[in-house]
Scaffold this motif. Structure first.
Motif, short mmCIF file in Angstrom:
data_model
loop_
_atom_site.label_atom_id
_atom_site.label_comp_id
_atom_site.label_asym_id
_atom_site.label_seq_id
_atom_site.Cartn_x
_atom_site.Cartn_y
_atom_site.Cartn_z
N HIS A 314 0.85 -1.18 0.00
CA HIS A 314 0.00 0.00 0.00
C HIS A 314 0.89 1.24 0.00
N GLU A 315 0.27 2.38 -0.20
CA GLU A 315 1.02 3.65 -0.22
C GLU A 315 1.76 3.85 1.11
N GLU A 316 1.08 3.56 2.22
CA GLU A 316 1.71 3.72 3.54
C GLU A 316 2.91 2.79 3.71
N ASP A 317 2.83 1.60 3.11
CA ASP A 317 3.96 0.67 3.17
C ASP A 317 5.19 1.27 2.51
N TRP A 318 5.01 1.83 1.33
CA TRP A 318 6.14 2.42 0.59
C TRP A 318 6.76 3.57 1.37
N ILE A 319 5.91 4.38 2.02
CA ILE A 319 6.43 5.52 2.81
C ILE A 319 7.29 5.02 3.96
N LEU A 320 6.79 4.03 4.71
CA LEU A 320 7.55 3.52 5.85
C LEU A 320 8.79 2.74 5.41
N MET A 321 8.73 2.08 4.26
CA MET A 321 9.91 1.39 3.75
C MET A 321 11.03 2.39 3.44
N ALA A 322 10.64 3.52 2.84
CA ALA A 322 11.63 4.56 2.52
C ALA A 322 12.21 5.19 3.79
N ILE A 323 11.41 5.27 4.83
CA ILE A 323 11.87 5.84 6.10
C ILE A 323 12.76 4.86 6.84
N ALA A 324 12.41 3.57 6.81
CA ALA A 324 13.08 2.55 7.61
C ALA A 324 14.56 2.42 7.28
N ILE A 325 14.91 2.49 6.00
CA ILE A 325 16.30 2.24 5.60
C ILE A 325 17.27 3.26 6.20
N PRO A 326 17.07 4.58 5.98
CA PRO A 326 18.00 5.54 6.61
C PRO A 326 17.90 5.54 8.13
N LEU A 327 16.73 5.27 8.67
CA LEU A 327 16.56 5.25 10.13
C LEU A 327 17.39 4.13 10.75
N VAL A 328 17.35 2.95 10.19
CA VAL A 328 18.11 1.81 10.73
C VAL A 328 19.62 2.07 10.58
N LEU A 329 20.03 2.65 9.45
CA LEU A 329 21.45 2.99 9.27
C LEU A 329 21.90 4.01 10.30
N ALA A 330 21.04 5.01 10.57
CA ALA A 330 21.37 6.04 11.57
C ALA A 330 21.49 5.42 12.95
N GLY A 331 20.54 4.51 13.28
CA GLY A 331 20.60 3.83 14.57
C GLY A 331 21.87 3.01 14.73
N ARG A 332 22.26 2.34 13.67
CA ARG A 332 23.48 1.53 13.68
C ARG A 332 24.71 2.42 13.86
N TYR A 333 24.76 3.52 13.11
CA TYR A 333 25.93 4.41 13.18
C TYR A 333 26.07 5.01 14.58
N ILE A 334 24.97 5.51 15.13
CA ILE A 334 25.01 6.14 16.45
C ILE A 334 25.43 5.15 17.53
N SER A 335 24.89 3.94 17.49
CA SER A 335 25.22 2.93 18.50
C SER A 335 26.70 2.53 18.42
N VAL A 336 27.23 2.38 17.20
CA VAL A 336 28.65 2.03 17.03
C VAL A 336 29.54 3.21 17.43
N PHE A 337 29.14 4.42 17.03
CA PHE A 337 29.92 5.62 17.35
C PHE A 337 30.05 5.80 18.86
N ILE A 338 28.96 5.62 19.59
CA ILE A 338 28.99 5.74 21.05
C ILE A 338 29.92 4.70 21.66
N ALA A 339 29.85 3.47 21.15
CA ALA A 339 30.73 2.41 21.65
C ALA A 339 32.19 2.75 21.43
#
Length: 428
Positions: A314-339
């Motif tokens: 659905h349209e909402e699926d595509w929106i959240l899919m586009a959001i999820a990719i950079p969000l997960v990368l940001a979460g990964r970068y921040i968690s590794v950077f803090i460590a």
């Protein structure tokens, strides 16, 4: 068609794609199989919509019959993690024990809550009523790096030793902690009782610590069994007993099978390999398990690619899919950077370490299997019949596919740059 016949044909398809790839593009095998299966799925979908030929229903039923969640979590996962453990060099692991522990525990926790809270805020802004607990649940299942994807892609690129040990060790050991977070949030979201600090602590002790102890006992048992025979075939045959009966029994006693497979694999790969196996078996051990690993990985990544047949986007699926990719990368970068803020106080690291650990923190079939375990029917957008499971599943799928196809195929230049900047401390 039976599940066995389905798996036979899927295995043949995976091998065919791998063979064609070896003759044409020489792309990394798992990336090629995932891409090939996605292209095949897309052709089936487009053909059905344009009335060229109708295979969508047959293909969808084929993928559904296998039951991806059980196939991975209760089937081949034990084999893949045991094979990964066999290849880990214990001296390297000892030298990075604190880094791996902090990345596997702390970085996973930081990433889970960062992704969960930020996703919740974004959903409020764009008008999707996804509760905070479901956002945190997505953070929990997507934050642990996938050992299968990491070992299949990153391990073979010959990264600097310290970076390679960190990313491999973290991916193998963060499953236990990630599972505790996921199960706890899952019980809050869908259970009838509210978890307490005591129940969460008990779960961690039972699953994670129990899995490590059980894996150690399993490794000792099979070490002495292998050492007691000089039959080359029997020695290799006994190793199959660990990820079969050993993994199944872990579920019976309610401890972490994945952690048990990693621990027993490390023990047999670093202890039994040198003092338990005959010379002939020692020479064939890696080749035997590499063959098993390649075969099962081929089927798994083919199923990941074909999983898109299960979704109705659905349209909402595509929106959240586009959001999820950079969000997960940001979460990964921040968690590794803090460590690494803490790590750098005690030791020097390759300047590319954080970037490689971020970009090389791949997600794969494990995240999809956890997403598939979420119950259906909890509607988020009632007029379109969009439920929590659909939203979490499509976000997970987007991250997994991006992780395998894009991150997996573009990490090589980073590793090459890291090799050029290799310093003495990194080679200690």
């Amino acid at each position: 068609m039976s599940v066995y016949h389905t798996l036979c044909f899927l295995a043949a398809a995976a091998m065919l794609i791998a063979f064609v790839n070896s003759k044409i593009s020489r792309m990394q095998t798992t990336i090629a199989i995932t891409a090939g299966s996605m292209i095949l799925s897309l052709i089936i979908l487009v053909a059905g919509q344009n009335n060229w030929f109708h295979l969508t229903q047959i293909a969808t039923e084929t993928v559904t019959d296998i039951n991806f969640e059980n196939f991975l979590l209760k089937g081949i996962l034990g084999f893949l993690l045991f094979a990964g453990g066999l290849g880990i060099k214990l001296p390297n692991l000892k030298g990075q024990k604190w880094e791996i522990t902090i990345l596997a525990l702390g970085a996973t926790l930081v990433s889970t809550f960062f992704i969960g809270f930020v996703l919740y805020g974004i959903c409020l802004v764009i008008g999707i009523n996804l509760d905070l607990i479901y956002c945190l649940l997505f953070g929990a299942l997507i934050s642990p790096t996938d050992p299968i994807a990491v070992l299949a892609i990153v391990k073979k690129l010959n990264a600097p030793r310290r970076i390679s040990t960190q990313i491999e060790g973290e991916s193998l050991f963060n499953d236990g902690f990630g599972l505790v977070i996921f199960v706890t949030l899952f019980s809050i979201a869908f259970g009838s009782t509210t978890p307490t600090v005591g129940s969460v602590t008990l779960l961690f002790i039972q699953e994670a610590i129990g899995g490590v102890i059980y894996g150690f006992a399993l490794g000792v048992l099979f070490h002495y069994l292998i050492s007691s025979t000089n039959d080359h075939s029997m020695e290799l045959l006994l190793t199959i007993g660990v990820p079969t009966a050993g993994y199944a029994f872990a579920e019976v006693i309610h401890v972490s099978g994945p952690l048990a497979m990693v621990v027993s694999g490390i023990m047999i790969g670093n202890w039994t390999r040198f003092i338990g196996f005959s010379k002939e078996s020692e020479e064939h051990l890696d080749h035997f398990w590499e063959l098993v690993d390649e075969f099962l990985n081929g089927v798994l990544f083919l199923l990941i690619g074909m999983s898109m047949l299960l979704f109705k986007f659905h349209e909402e699926d595509w929106i959240l899919m586009a959001i999820a990719i950079p969000l997960v990368l940001a979460g990964r970068y921040i968690s590794v950077f803090i460590a690494y803020i803490g790590f750098k106080r005690y030791r020097e690291y390759n300047p590319w370490s954080i970037n490689i650990l971020t970009w090389g923190g791949l997600r794969g079939g494990l995240a999809l299997a956890m997403a598939l375990s979420i119950p259906s029917g909890i509607l988020v957008i009632p007029d379109k019949l969009i439920d929590v499971k659909e939203l979490i599943l499509v976000m997970t799928y987007a991250v997994v596919v991006f992780s395998i196809l894009v991150q997996g195929s573009t990490i090589t230049p980073m590793i090459e740059k890291a090799k050029k900047l290799e310093t003495k401390p990194d080679q200690e």
